[in-house]
Design a protein around this motif. Structure first.
Motif, mmCIF file in Angstrom:
data_model
loop_
_atom_site.group_PDB
_atom_site.id
_atom_site.type_symbol
_atom_site.label_atom_id
_atom_site.label_comp_id
_atom_site.label_asym_id
_atom_site.label_seq_id
_atom_site.Cartn_x
_atom_site.Cartn_y
_atom_site.Cartn_z
ATOM 1 N N ARG A 284 -9.477 -6.689 -4.418
ATOM 2 C CA ARG A 284 -9.485 -6.762 -2.957
ATOM 3 C C ARG A 284 -9.599 -8.208 -2.490
ATOM 4 O O ARG A 284 -10.479 -8.945 -2.940
ATOM 5 N N GLU B 151 -11.288 2.655 -6.491
ATOM 6 C CA GLU B 151 -11.825 1.333 -6.106
ATOM 7 C C GLU B 151 -13.319 1.280 -6.413
ATOM 8 O O GLU B 151 -14.071 2.142 -5.956
ATOM 9 N N ASP C 128 -6.008 -4.601 -9.901
ATOM 10 C CA ASP C 128 -5.878 -4.840 -8.460
ATOM 11 C C ASP C 128 -7.242 -5.269 -7.939
ATOM 12 O O ASP C 128 -8.244 -4.583 -8.192
ATOM 13 N N HIS D 259 -12.363 -3.675 -7.163
ATOM 14 C CA HIS D 259 -11.135 -3.715 -7.963
ATOM 15 C C HIS D 259 -10.803 -2.323 -8.485
ATOM 16 O O HIS D 259 -11.591 -1.378 -8.327
ATOM 17 N N ARG D 260 -9.657 -2.218 -9.146
ATOM 18 C CA ARG D 260 -9.253 -0.989 -9.837
ATOM 19 C C ARG D 260 -8.284 -1.390 -10.932
ATOM 20 O O ARG D 260 -7.788 -2.533 -10.953
ATOM 21 N N ARG E 99 -2.439 -7.634 -6.654
ATOM 22 C CA ARG E 99 -2.156 -7.017 -7.955
ATOM 23 C C ARG E 99 -1.996 -8.098 -9.019
ATOM 24 O O ARG E 99 -1.245 -9.063 -8.837
ATOM 25 N N ASP F 242 -9.294 -7.812 2.679
ATOM 26 C CA ASP F 242 -9.345 -6.407 2.276
ATOM 27 C C ASP F 242 -7.959 -5.813 1.990
ATOM 28 O O ASP F 242 -7.738 -4.629 2.201
ATOM 29 N N ASP G 218 0.843 -1.209 0.000
ATOM 30 C CA ASP G 218 0.000 0.000 0.000
ATOM 31 C C ASP G 218 0.869 1.247 0.000
ATOM 32 O O ASP G 218 0.400 2.353 -0.214
ATOM 33 N N TRP H 12 -4.946 -5.426 -1.155
ATOM 34 C CA TRP H 12 -4.908 -5.455 -2.618
ATOM 35 C C TRP H 12 -4.058 -6.595 -3.146
ATOM 36 O O TRP H 12 -2.918 -6.773 -2.706
#
Ligand code: KMT
Ligand code: NI
Length: 171
Positions: free
Chosen positions: A100, A79, A98, A125-126, A108, A104, A3, A106
């Motif tokens: 979760r 997110e 990424d 996700h992102r 990748r 909780d 993070d 991330w």
């Protein structure tokens, strides 16, 4: 991933790095397949037909090719969840999805040519490009596509698709 990153377009490994198995990803409902890019169409069509993905299109994400690049890139990296599966086949270029984890944190996923990634409806996700700033993907969908992202909040935690996701994969 860590993070504690400076540039999210870099790999952002933990120190020391930790790796997540495909089996672990599958426990989160996230599926990851590989179809070699040379003549991928036949195999990808088979996958689409067998799994009910009757819509597809292609999108290039790069500063030159994507209208509204800055805004879209920013939104992709917030997110979010969708009410449908996010299914992407990488034809060219690279990106990071990424997702979760149950705890909780991330996870990748480096996505490269030939990778087919299925993120189930309701998973947080992102997405971000690498510093190459280029990816060309096929998007698959069931029915009329809805790409709307729902950014994580107390409201999205209560959404039906989120509850169904948790029920199916997490609890
Ligand atoms: C999404 O909703 O997260 C995306 O469509 C990401 C871009 S597809 C490489
Ligand atoms: Ni998304």
């Amino acid at each position: 991933m860590t993070d504690d990153f400076k540039d999210p377009r870099e790999p952002c490994h933990r120190d020391p790095p930790e790796y997540v198995s495909l089996e672990n990803l599958a426990h989160h409902g996230v599926l990851y397949y590989h179809i070699p890019v040379a003549q991928y169409e036949v195999e990808l069509n088979k996958f689409a037909t067998n799994n009910g993905y009757d819509y597809n299109d292609k999108i290039t994400i790069s500063r030159d090719k994507l209208p509204n690049y800055e805004e879209k890139i920013k939104n992709f990296f917030e997110e979010h969840l969708h009410t449908d599966d996010e299914v992407r086949y990488i034809v060219d270029g690279r990106g990071y999805f990424d997702v979760r984890s149950k705890d909780d944190v991330w996870i990748r996923i480096l996505s490269e040519p030939g990778d087919l990634l299925i993120l189930p409806a309701g998973v947080y996700h992102r997405f971000i490009l690498t510093n190459e700033d280029y990816i060309h993907v096929v998007r698959l969908f069931k029915g009329v596509p809805v790409w709307t992202p729902h950014n994580r909040s107390e409201e999205t935690d209560k959404m039906l698709e989120r509850q169904e996701y948790l029920h199916k994969f997490i609890s």
